[in-house]
Write a protein that holds these residues in place. Sequence first.
Motif, PDB file in Angstrom:
ATOM      1  N   PHE A  20     -93.290  66.377  -5.687  1.00 42.39           N
ATOM      2  CA  PHE A  20     -94.080  67.550  -6.071  1.00 42.39           C
ATOM      3  C   PHE A  20     -93.798  67.951  -7.512  1.00 42.39           C
ATOM      4  O   PHE A  20     -94.716  68.210  -8.291  1.00 42.39           O
ATOM      5  CB  PHE A  20     -93.778  68.706  -5.117  1.00 42.39           C
ATOM      6  CG  PHE A  20     -94.412  70.005  -5.511  1.00 42.39           C
ATOM      7  CD1 PHE A  20     -95.752  70.242  -5.276  1.00 42.39           C
ATOM      8  CD2 PHE A  20     -93.661  71.000  -6.130  1.00 42.39           C
ATOM      9  CE1 PHE A  20     -96.339  71.444  -5.645  1.00 42.39           C
ATOM     10  CE2 PHE A  20     -94.234  72.197  -6.501  1.00 42.39           C
ATOM     11  CZ  PHE A  20     -95.582  72.416  -6.254  1.00 42.39           C
ATOM     12  N   LEU A  21     -92.517  67.995  -7.873  1.00 42.69           N
ATOM     13  CA  LEU A  21     -92.148  68.363  -9.242  1.00 42.69           C
ATOM     14  C   LEU A  21     -92.721  67.367 -10.251  1.00 42.69           C
ATOM     15  O   LEU A  21     -93.201  67.766 -11.317  1.00 42.69           O
ATOM     16  CB  LEU A  21     -90.630  68.448  -9.377  1.00 42.69           C
ATOM     17  CG  LEU A  21     -89.987  69.651  -8.686  1.00 42.69           C
ATOM     18  CD1 LEU A  21     -88.479  69.465  -8.572  1.00 42.69           C
ATOM     19  CD2 LEU A  21     -90.329  70.932  -9.416  1.00 42.69           C
ATOM     20  N   CYS A  22     -92.710  66.090  -9.916  1.00 41.53           N
ATOM     21  CA  CYS A  22     -93.282  65.079 -10.813  1.00 41.53           C
ATOM     22  C   CYS A  22     -94.796  65.254 -10.950  1.00 41.53           C
ATOM     23  O   CYS A  22     -95.357  65.083 -12.033  1.00 41.53           O
ATOM     24  CB  CYS A  22     -92.959  63.676 -10.304  1.00 41.53           C
ATOM     25  SG  CYS A  22     -91.218  63.239 -10.453  1.00 41.53           S
ATOM     26  N   GLN A  23     -95.463  65.625  -9.867  1.00 45.00           N
ATOM     27  CA  GLN A  23     -96.920  65.811  -9.896  1.00 45.00           C
ATOM     28  C   GLN A  23     -97.340  67.012 -10.728  1.00 45.00           C
ATOM     29  O   GLN A  23     -98.456  67.045 -11.248  1.00 45.00           O
ATOM     30  CB  GLN A  23     -97.471  65.941  -8.477  1.00 45.00           C
ATOM     31  CG  GLN A  23     -97.442  64.648  -7.704  1.00 45.00           C
ATOM     32  CD  GLN A  23     -97.882  64.830  -6.263  1.00 45.00           C
ATOM     33  OE1 GLN A  23     -98.140  65.943  -5.809  1.00 45.00           O
ATOM     34  NE2 GLN A  23     -97.947  63.732  -5.530  1.00 45.00           N
ATOM     35  N   LEU A  24     -96.464  68.003 -10.859  1.00 44.70           N
ATOM     36  CA  LEU A  24     -96.817  69.173 -11.666  1.00 44.70           C
ATOM     37  C   LEU A  24     -97.164  68.774 -13.100  1.00 44.70           C
ATOM     38  O   LEU A  24     -98.047  69.352 -13.717  1.00 44.70           O
ATOM     39  CB  LEU A  24     -95.662  70.184 -11.693  1.00 44.70           C
ATOM     40  CG  LEU A  24     -95.448  71.008 -10.445  1.00 44.70           C
ATOM     41  CD1 LEU A  24     -94.220  71.892 -10.603  1.00 44.70           C
ATOM     42  CD2 LEU A  24     -96.663  71.846 -10.122  1.00 44.70           C
ATOM     43  N   ARG A  25     -96.477  67.801 -13.620  1.00 44.10           N
ATOM     44  CA  ARG A  25     -96.707  67.353 -14.999  1.00 44.10           C
ATOM     45  C   ARG A  25     -97.961  66.503 -15.136  1.00 44.10           C
ATOM     46  O   ARG A  25     -98.403  66.229 -16.241  1.00 44.10           O
ATOM     47  CB  ARG A  25     -95.499  66.585 -15.511  1.00 44.10           C
ATOM     48  CG  ARG A  25     -94.265  67.460 -15.625  1.00 44.10           C
ATOM     49  CD  ARG A  25     -93.156  66.735 -16.364  1.00 44.10           C
ATOM     50  NE  ARG A  25     -91.925  67.481 -16.380  1.00 44.10           N
ATOM     51  CZ  ARG A  25     -91.606  68.383 -17.313  1.00 44.10           C
ATOM     52  NH1 ARG A  25     -92.421  68.651 -18.297  1.00 44.10           N
ATOM     53  NH2 ARG A  25     -90.455  69.017 -17.256  1.00 44.10           N
ATOM     54  N   SER A  26     -98.551  66.084 -14.026  1.00 43.11           N
ATOM     55  CA  SER A  26     -99.714  65.197 -14.087  1.00 43.11           C
ATOM     56  C   SER A  26    -101.048  65.947 -14.111  1.00 43.11           C
ATOM     57  O   SER A  26    -102.097  65.336 -14.008  1.00 43.11           O
ATOM     58  CB  SER A  26     -99.696  64.224 -12.901  1.00 43.11           C
ATOM     59  OG  SER A  26     -99.937  64.927 -11.689  1.00 43.11           O
ATOM     60  N   ARG A  27    -101.028  67.253 -14.263  1.00 40.80           N
ATOM     61  CA  ARG A  27    -102.255  68.056 -14.273  1.00 40.80           C
ATOM     62  C   ARG A  27    -102.353  68.913 -15.541  1.00 40.80           C
ATOM     63  O   ARG A  27    -102.472  70.131 -15.468  1.00 40.80           O
ATOM     64  CB  ARG A  27    -102.316  68.931 -13.043  1.00 40.80           C
ATOM     65  CG  ARG A  27    -102.221  68.142 -11.743  1.00 40.80           C
ATOM     66  CD  ARG A  27    -102.527  69.009 -10.568  1.00 40.80           C
ATOM     67  NE  ARG A  27    -102.419  68.279  -9.342  1.00 40.80           N
ATOM     68  CZ  ARG A  27    -103.433  67.657  -8.756  1.00 40.80           C
ATOM     69  NH1 ARG A  27    -104.611  67.665  -9.313  1.00 40.80           N
ATOM     70  NH2 ARG A  27    -103.246  67.020  -7.630  1.00 40.80           N
TER      71      ARG A  27
END
Length: 98
Positions: A20-27
């Motif tokens: 989840f934390l990694c996905q935050l940077r992908s938006r």
Amino acid sequence: MKDLVRFTASFALCVPMNQFLCQLRSRPNLLEVVGLKNKYSSPNPQGYRDVNVTLRVRLESGRHHVCELQVNLEDMLVAKEITHALYEEVGFLFVFVL
């Protein structure tokens, strides 16, 4: 001031929390991570741990709002709830003694 709007995301396990934390940077078109404090790597003296993420969120109007997202494991949130009354009592005694 960032914690006027604060959210908590809780996870049963570390792997999905990290994903989840990694996905935050992908938006980047919707939100931007402007700060991250990992208290799992350096807990407070009482042992409390979480990850605080400061986010800059793009609103529909095109303006931005800064908010705080607390990311935590469910077990830590349960422990926090159990010990909160003790924390308040110790804090009260500390103020009272001074």
